[in-house]
Design a protein around this motif. Sequence first.
Motif, PDB file in Angstrom:
ATOM      1  N   ARG A  86      36.974 -13.308  57.810  1.00  0.00           N
ATOM      2  CA  ARG A  86      36.443 -12.331  56.877  1.00  0.00           C
ATOM      3  C   ARG A  86      37.075 -10.987  57.181  1.00  0.00           C
ATOM      4  NH1 ARG A  86      29.902 -13.418  57.269  1.00  0.00           N
ATOM      5  NH2 ARG A  86      29.936 -15.685  57.030  1.00  0.00           N
ATOM      6  N   TRP A 118      35.431  -8.763  66.428  1.00  0.00           N
ATOM      7  CA  TRP A 118      35.470  -7.635  65.495  1.00  0.00           C
ATOM      8  C   TRP A 118      36.429  -6.585  66.046  1.00  0.00           C
ATOM      9  CZ3 TRP A 118      31.047  -9.978  67.154  1.00  0.00           C
ATOM     10  CH2 TRP A 118      30.186 -10.524  66.193  1.00  0.00           C
ATOM     11  N   ASP A 147      24.744  -7.030  62.295  1.00  0.00           N
ATOM     12  CA  ASP A 147      24.991  -7.274  60.868  1.00  0.00           C
ATOM     13  C   ASP A 147      25.273  -8.747  60.599  1.00  0.00           C
ATOM     14  OD1 ASP A 147      24.631  -4.604  60.298  1.00  0.00           O
ATOM     15  OD2 ASP A 147      26.761  -4.136  60.147  1.00  0.00           O
ATOM     16  N   PHE A 148      26.049  -9.389  61.474  1.00  0.00           N
ATOM     17  CA  PHE A 148      26.345 -10.811  61.287  1.00  0.00           C
ATOM     18  C   PHE A 148      25.068 -11.639  61.394  1.00  0.00           C
ATOM     19  CE2 PHE A 148      27.220 -15.054  62.829  1.00  0.00           C
ATOM     20  CZ  PHE A 148      28.220 -15.489  61.977  1.00  0.00           C
ATOM     21  N   TYR A 208      28.462 -19.775  67.291  1.00  0.00           N
ATOM     22  CA  TYR A 208      29.583 -19.020  66.742  1.00  0.00           C
ATOM     23  C   TYR A 208      30.247 -18.191  67.838  1.00  0.00           C
ATOM     24  CZ  TYR A 208      27.848 -20.049  62.041  1.00  0.00           C
ATOM     25  OH  TYR A 208      27.445 -20.684  60.890  1.00  0.00           O
ATOM     26  N   GLN A 251      36.764  -9.484  60.697  1.00  0.00           N
ATOM     27  CA  GLN A 251      36.144 -10.455  61.594  1.00  0.00           C
ATOM     28  C   GLN A 251      37.005 -11.701  61.732  1.00  0.00           C
ATOM     29  OE1 GLN A 251      32.032 -11.434  60.586  1.00  0.00           O
ATOM     30  NE2 GLN A 251      31.841  -9.534  59.432  1.00  0.00           N
ATOM     31  N   ILE A 260      36.174 -15.578  62.985  1.00  0.00           N
ATOM     32  CA  ILE A 260      34.975 -16.378  63.256  1.00  0.00           C
ATOM     33  C   ILE A 260      35.353 -17.833  63.489  1.00  0.00           C
ATOM     34  CG2 ILE A 260      32.721 -17.100  62.361  1.00  0.00           C
ATOM     35  CD1 ILE A 260      32.880 -14.737  60.415  1.00  0.00           C
ATOM     36  N   ILE A 267      32.882 -14.894  67.714  1.00  0.00           N
ATOM     37  CA  ILE A 267      33.337 -13.953  66.698  1.00  0.00           C
ATOM     38  C   ILE A 267      33.997 -12.753  67.355  1.00  0.00           C
ATOM     39  CG2 ILE A 267      32.662 -12.634  64.639  1.00  0.00           C
ATOM     40  CD1 ILE A 267      30.075 -14.269  64.614  1.00  0.00           C
ATOM     41  N   GLU A 317      23.005 -11.043  58.218  1.00  0.00           N
ATOM     42  CA  GLU A 317      23.549 -11.650  57.007  1.00  0.00           C
ATOM     43  C   GLU A 317      23.521 -13.171  57.061  1.00  0.00           C
ATOM     44  OE1 GLU A 317      27.381  -9.878  56.859  1.00  0.00           O
ATOM     45  OE2 GLU A 317      26.578  -7.850  56.535  1.00  0.00           O
ATOM     46  N   LYS A 318      23.712 -13.729  58.246  1.00  0.00           N
ATOM     47  CA  LYS A 318      23.774 -15.191  58.378  1.00  0.00           C
ATOM     48  C   LYS A 318      22.392 -15.821  58.464  1.00  0.00           C
ATOM     49  CE  LYS A 318      26.550 -18.770  58.834  1.00  0.00           C
ATOM     50  NZ  LYS A 318      27.591 -19.086  57.822  1.00  0.00           N
TER      51      LYS A 318
END
Length: 639
Positions: A27, A161, A176-177, A157, A30, A32, A159, A180-181
């Motif tokens: 993304r 950034w 935030d991840f 996960y 990101q 992932i 990840i 949102e997830k």
Amino acid sequence: MKYPKWLQNWVDFNEVPCTVCITEEERAGQQIVLVEAKWEQPSQEVQHIQIDMVVNDPRINCVWKPHLSPEKNMVIGDYVFRSPAIIFEKLDKRFALIPDIDFLDTQRGTPHIMDFVQSDRMLTYGLGHYEKTKHVYHTRIDQPIKVEEDQLLFRFYLIEWEEEEEGKRNVQPVVDFIWEKFGEKRMRQKDGEFDRLQELEVFVKHTYDWAFKRWEKIVWQEFTINQTKVGGCVFIVRATQSPGLGQEENWRERKSLWNQAWFSSLRSAYGYRIWGEKWHNQEMIQKAEKAKNFALAAPQTDGLFPSVYWADENGSFVHGVWGHSDRKPESHDHYGHLLDMSWTCLWMLKWYSDIEKDPKLLIYTKRYVERLLTLQNPDGSFPAWVHEETGSISPYLIDSPETSMHVWLLTNLYRISREDKYLRAAKKGMTFVVEQVLPEGRWEDFELYWSCARQWDGKRYGEKDPRSGIYNQCSFSIYWTAEALKELYKVTNEQRYLQVGENVLAELSLYQAIWNPKYLDIPMLGGFGVMTSDDEWNDARQSLFALTYLDYYELTGKRAYQLRGIWAMRASFYLMYCPENPHVMKQYEQTFPHFGEQDYGFEMENAHHGENDQFQPGEFTIFDWGNGSASASLAEILR
């Protein structure tokens, strides 16, 4: 096993005892991967199954774990997976391991564990049993795990950034991840129902009917100090003191009234004053006036004042004595806690601004603040404890994030008085916190070391946890800092305060439950934990935090803050004994068979705290840190 090149910059996978599948996703900003572990061997029993990854670059630092594991064989168990992540930083990049909450929500058959140990730089995730120990850590135990052929074991996960600013501690991308997830879909309700906080008023009615009617002779204390009627709700009561059982005078601790950072009689009274006006209830308004008088009755010595009024040995307040909170280091009997004083004066200012401009409140606060200013250290920080007679300063928390509480008070006093010296001192204090506390997450406050989770060989004031390289931390000081930054932004309009405030609020968000773990058997969504060396869920502080999130929503318009605040407010009533909480009500009655309608409103302060794995209602409640505190927050929101 093949995995992306960017991931090799962070970890190397050791040999694993199961089949691992990696799915890559990219993304904006990101990188992932979803790691899935599958058992492809014949069905059998094993002790534990885990994936070990070596964090391969010495420049990589761990900046956050949801729980610490200071001794060998300790782990981070999923009993603290609220918004779980292990977070690292390297130069201008961030990296995190985040458990798949959706998998835990639907397929957890065995407890999950994770950890990072600095000495061997080993990052671990897997399955294994553990038990609570040493109030409160998680230690591995040998207990067989039955695994079936082709069983999907766990998922997590990894990840990366990229950050714009090198070396800046910022967990916001991780939060935030997670939001949102996993979080948003659980907190966002259908048909706009999430905005209907008015429905919580029924819990407020239970609270005040319990405290001021059904249990009034036990909870409400009223007497005279210096020819002035004062009153307040007693510090702590037990379930066995339910009226009519003959145990009404069987106190858990010495009878007392408090105005302290946790147990704030004045803050609770602020709440029942507002509800009293809304309901046209003069009795509640009069009680609130007596609680205000009680706060003002605390004698000041060169501005400083005590936080507790203790009943005499016969349980009478008529001949009571003033003193200080016992949540402090040893040999500090005559030391006053500046944090308690600033918190009390903050609520004096709120009362002055929101309810009535009683000049006594402003005079009292200014007298205290003038002394407070003389105690500010050259670096902008404030000490924690001051001897009431000699003025000597305690060596404990001499330059801690408790400073943020004083910044918050000074900023609010500046808003009322417009005297520049208060704002200058507030800015100086916040500079200390931003430069000396935030970069390493040094969120050390009184609760961290002088509460139920105390110091021991593996947990020492001012020392980093040796196995992870990070400080022990408590959510309370993070909260004061988020509030102080928000208030500074509001009076200065300097964007930097709001920006840093959001970063601090992100760190606080890592303590919020963004799901309802089925293995914890009661509602948890929106509730908060306390620290990285204790394991409460749904702690009473969440009613304070709810206000912070809703204020940040007003300033930024970010929907996540609104939802987090609403659910924190809802969680503040999860543990109340009443018909609206049928599952919890049943569990209360299993523990306390005598409970009935007269006990509606009784509410313990948190859940799953201590060495008992399963939910069991606690034997006591504290009005000023539970139902009374929550009712005060809802009053602020709905007024």
